[in-house]
Enzyme design. Structure first.
Site, PDB file in Angstrom:
ATOM      1  N   LYS A 141       0.817  -1.219   0.000  1.00 18.09           N
ATOM      2  CA  LYS A 141       0.000   0.000   0.000  1.00 18.09           C
ATOM      3  C   LYS A 141       0.855   1.275   0.000  1.00 18.09           C
ATOM      4  O   LYS A 141       0.475   2.272  -0.611  1.00 18.09           O
ATOM      5  CB  LYS A 141      -0.958   0.001   1.195  1.00 18.09           C
ATOM      6  CG  LYS A 141      -2.046  -1.067   1.071  1.00 18.09           C
ATOM      7  CD  LYS A 141      -3.032  -1.003   2.218  1.00 18.09           C
ATOM      8  CE  LYS A 141      -4.022  -2.162   2.144  1.00 18.09           C
ATOM      9  NZ  LYS A 141      -5.028  -2.118   3.205  1.00 18.09           N
ATOM     10  N   ASP A 162      -9.885   2.348   2.211  1.00 20.26           N
ATOM     11  CA  ASP A 162     -10.003   1.767   3.554  1.00 20.26           C
ATOM     12  C   ASP A 162     -10.595   2.799   4.516  1.00 20.26           C
ATOM     13  O   ASP A 162     -11.291   2.434   5.475  1.00 20.26           O
ATOM     14  CB  ASP A 162      -8.628   1.336   4.095  1.00 20.26           C
ATOM     15  CG  ASP A 162      -8.148   0.020   3.491  1.00 20.26           C
ATOM     16  OD1 ASP A 162      -8.993  -0.765   3.021  1.00 20.26           O
ATOM     17  OD2 ASP A 162      -6.922  -0.212   3.488  1.00 20.26           O
TER      18      ASP A 162
HETATM   19  P1  NDP Z   1       0.268  -4.378   9.369  1.00 17.40           P
HETATM   20  O1  NDP Z   1       1.203  -5.514   9.201  1.00 17.40           O
HETATM   21  O2  NDP Z   1       0.582  -3.053   8.750  1.00 17.40           O
HETATM   22  O3  NDP Z   1       0.031  -4.129  10.953  1.00 17.40           O
HETATM   23  C1  NDP Z   1      -0.173  -5.212  11.815  1.00 17.40           C
HETATM   24  C2  NDP Z   1      -0.531  -4.680  13.203  1.00 17.40           C
HETATM   25  O4  NDP Z   1      -0.788  -5.792  14.065  1.00 17.40           O
HETATM   26  C3  NDP Z   1       0.588  -3.868  13.862  1.00 17.40           C
HETATM   27  O5  NDP Z   1       0.044  -2.888  14.703  1.00 17.40           O
HETATM   28  C4  NDP Z   1       1.312  -4.961  14.673  1.00 17.40           C
HETATM   29  O6  NDP Z   1       2.056  -4.460  15.764  1.00 17.40           O
HETATM   30  C5  NDP Z   1       0.137  -5.756  15.170  1.00 17.40           C
HETATM   31  N1  NDP Z   1       0.522  -7.102  15.545  1.00 17.40           N
HETATM   32  C6  NDP Z   1       0.834  -8.131  14.715  1.00 17.40           C
HETATM   33  N2  NDP Z   1       1.162  -9.230  15.438  1.00 17.40           N
HETATM   34  C7  NDP Z   1       1.054  -8.872  16.746  1.00 17.40           C
HETATM   35  C8  NDP Z   1       1.267  -9.568  17.976  1.00 17.40           C
HETATM   36  N3  NDP Z   1       1.649 -10.864  17.998  1.00 17.40           N
HETATM   37  N4  NDP Z   1       1.043  -8.904  19.133  1.00 17.40           N
HETATM   38  C9  NDP Z   1       0.647  -7.610  19.130  1.00 17.40           C
HETATM   39  N5  NDP Z   1       0.445  -6.898  17.998  1.00 17.40           N
HETATM   40  C10 NDP Z   1       0.645  -7.522  16.819  1.00 17.40           C
HETATM   41  O7  NDP Z   1      -1.149  -4.909   8.848  1.00 17.40           O
HETATM   42  P2  NDP Z   1      -2.459  -4.067   8.449  1.00 17.40           P
HETATM   43  O8  NDP Z   1      -2.529  -2.869   9.314  1.00 17.40           O
HETATM   44  O9  NDP Z   1      -2.522  -3.890   6.988  1.00 17.40           O
HETATM   45  O10 NDP Z   1      -3.615  -5.134   8.795  1.00 17.40           O
HETATM   46  C11 NDP Z   1      -3.946  -5.463  10.138  1.00 17.40           C
HETATM   47  C12 NDP Z   1      -5.117  -6.429  10.127  1.00 17.40           C
HETATM   48  O11 NDP Z   1      -6.256  -5.794   9.559  1.00 17.40           O
HETATM   49  C13 NDP Z   1      -4.909  -7.708   9.297  1.00 17.40           C
HETATM   50  O12 NDP Z   1      -5.496  -8.781  10.006  1.00 17.40           O
HETATM   51  C14 NDP Z   1      -5.678  -7.452   8.023  1.00 17.40           C
HETATM   52  O13 NDP Z   1      -6.168  -8.629   7.434  1.00 17.40           O
HETATM   53  C15 NDP Z   1      -6.820  -6.594   8.531  1.00 17.40           C
HETATM   54  N6  NDP Z   1      -7.348  -5.695   7.537  1.00 17.40           N
HETATM   55  C16 NDP Z   1      -8.688  -5.753   7.262  1.00 17.40           C
HETATM   56  C17 NDP Z   1      -9.244  -4.917   6.339  1.00 17.40           C
HETATM   57  C18 NDP Z   1     -10.703  -5.012   6.061  1.00 17.40           C
HETATM   58  O14 NDP Z   1     -11.152  -4.478   5.028  1.00 17.40           O
HETATM   59  N7  NDP Z   1     -11.488  -5.625   6.916  1.00 17.40           N
HETATM   60  C19 NDP Z   1      -8.440  -3.917   5.600  1.00 17.40           C
HETATM   61  C20 NDP Z   1      -7.040  -3.916   5.966  1.00 17.40           C
HETATM   62  C21 NDP Z   1      -6.531  -4.788   6.902  1.00 17.40           C
HETATM   63  P3  NDP Z   1       3.618  -4.071  15.575  1.00 17.40           P
HETATM   64  O15 NDP Z   1       3.639  -2.686  14.995  1.00 17.40           O
HETATM   65  O16 NDP Z   1       4.162  -4.158  16.937  1.00 17.40           O
HETATM   66  O17 NDP Z   1       4.219  -5.090  14.637  1.00 17.40           O
END
Ligand code: NDP
Length: 284
Positions: free
Chosen positions: A71, A109
């Site tokens: 993105k 989004d």
């Molecule tokens: P990113 O990879 O950019 O961000 C992931 C986020 O999750 C970060 O804040 C990360 O924290 C956190 N995270 C991941 N693993 C852990 C863990 N074990 N413990 C704590 N925090 C964790 O992904 P996106 O922001 O693009 O997507 C996030 C979610 O949203 C996904 O599941 C995706 O499928 C969903 N999504 C849904 C959409 C919809 O239309 N419904 C649209 C876009 C996304 P850290 O910064 O510490 O790594």
């Protein structure tokens, strides 16, 4: 008259799990429009993304949705070769590219998240304090949406404190320690899970909701599984909720209307068919 199908698709890595092809094909079939909507797997990295986007444009694609990890690459590519909406620039990312004389990038989004929440809000709902879990790409788009919906204060809790800090600085929010997320729920008007916790294959989100007031709304963006533990608990407490499928359908409406036709609706029939598709994968 040219009767060849309108071409578009979704770029990501991996992208095989995406529900977008099914979603667009359902709408197109309803309208009797010939489309080809394909997933395209493109390895991480800006150069790979830019090369793929150029190829798709040259092949006559009308547009492309963009998902992880591209993105930010999509926004950069648009700023270098075309233009981008204020929304995409504010979110720092684009999930929708429209090809044409000039390339145009947008971030649907933001409205995809905002639309179902707006539908749920009552005139007497306070738009005071929102607790936002996560600081990744989706959280950035949601921060834009929350500001536009008029939330006065956004508190961001993220596992990596540095990312929470960067997001808070960009949007005038406040950082809450990841360990302090439960305490932050006291008196909050809104809770959003914008982490990937709760998604199949990921750890669960551990967050008791006792401290949330009865007026609070809980928004989940994970859609696989559709009913996460967070949603289950929120509903059991009688709280109003929006789920990840609402956001997914909401963002797709904008892409479909830009590229294919006029009548896409995020309605119950579409929801039922997408839920069935998730169930067939064992993820509903
Ligand atoms: P990113 O990879 O950019 O961000 C992931 C986020 O999750 C970060 O804040 C990360 O924290 C956190 N995270 C991941 N693993 C852990 C863990 N074990 N413990 C704590 N925090 C964790 O992904 P996106 O922001 O693009 O997507 C996030 C979610 O949203 C996904 O599941 C995706 O499928 C969903 N999504 C849904 C959409 C919809 O239309 N419904 C649209 C876009 C996304 P850290 O910064 O510490 O790594």
């Amino acid at each position: 008259m040219d009767r060849s199908p309108i071409r578009a698709g979704v770029i990501g890595y991996p992208v095989g799990h995406s529900l977008s092809p099914l979603l667009h094909r359902i709408w197109a079939a309803r309208e009797g429009i010939e489309i080809e909507y394909e997933p395209v797997e493109v390895a991480p990295g800006y150069d790979a993304f830019a090369s793929a986007a150029r190829t798709l444009a040259a092949q006559g694609w009308r547009g492309a949705n963009v998902t992880l990890p591209h993105k930010e690459n999509a926004l950069r590519f648009a700023l270098e070769t075309g233009h981008a909406s204020d929304t995409a620039i504010e979110a720092g990312a684009a999930n929708m590219l429209t090809f044409g004389e000039t390339l145009y990038a947008d971030n649907s989004d933001v409205e995809g998240f905002a639309a179902p929440l707006r539908n749920l809000l009552r005139p007497d709902d306070r738009r005071g304090r929102a607790v936002l879990l996560g600081a990744g790409g989706a959280a950035r788009a949601i921060a834009v949406a929350l500001k536009r919906l008029g939330y006065e204060r956004i508190e961001i809790a993220n596992r990596s404190a540095g990312r929470a800090q960067a997001l808070a600085e960009a949007f005038g929010g406040d950082v809450v320690a990841w360990e302090g997320r439960e305490a932050a729920l006291a008196g909050a008007d809104l809770l959003v899970n914008a982490t990937s916790l709760g998604m199949s294959g990921k750890p669960a989100l551990t967050l008791p909701l006792e401290r949330l007031p009865a007026r609070a709304i809980v928004c989940e963006i994970v859609y696989s599984p559709l009913e996460t533990a967070l949603l289950k608990e929120a509903r059991a407490r009688g709280l109003r909720t929006t789920d990840g499928l609402s956001m997914l359908m909401g963002q797709a409406v904008l892409a479909y209307r830009a590229w294919f036709g006029a009548t896409a609706e995020a309605d119950e029939d579409l929801r039922a068919r997408l839920t069935a598709a998730l169930a067939a994968r064992g993820q509903a």
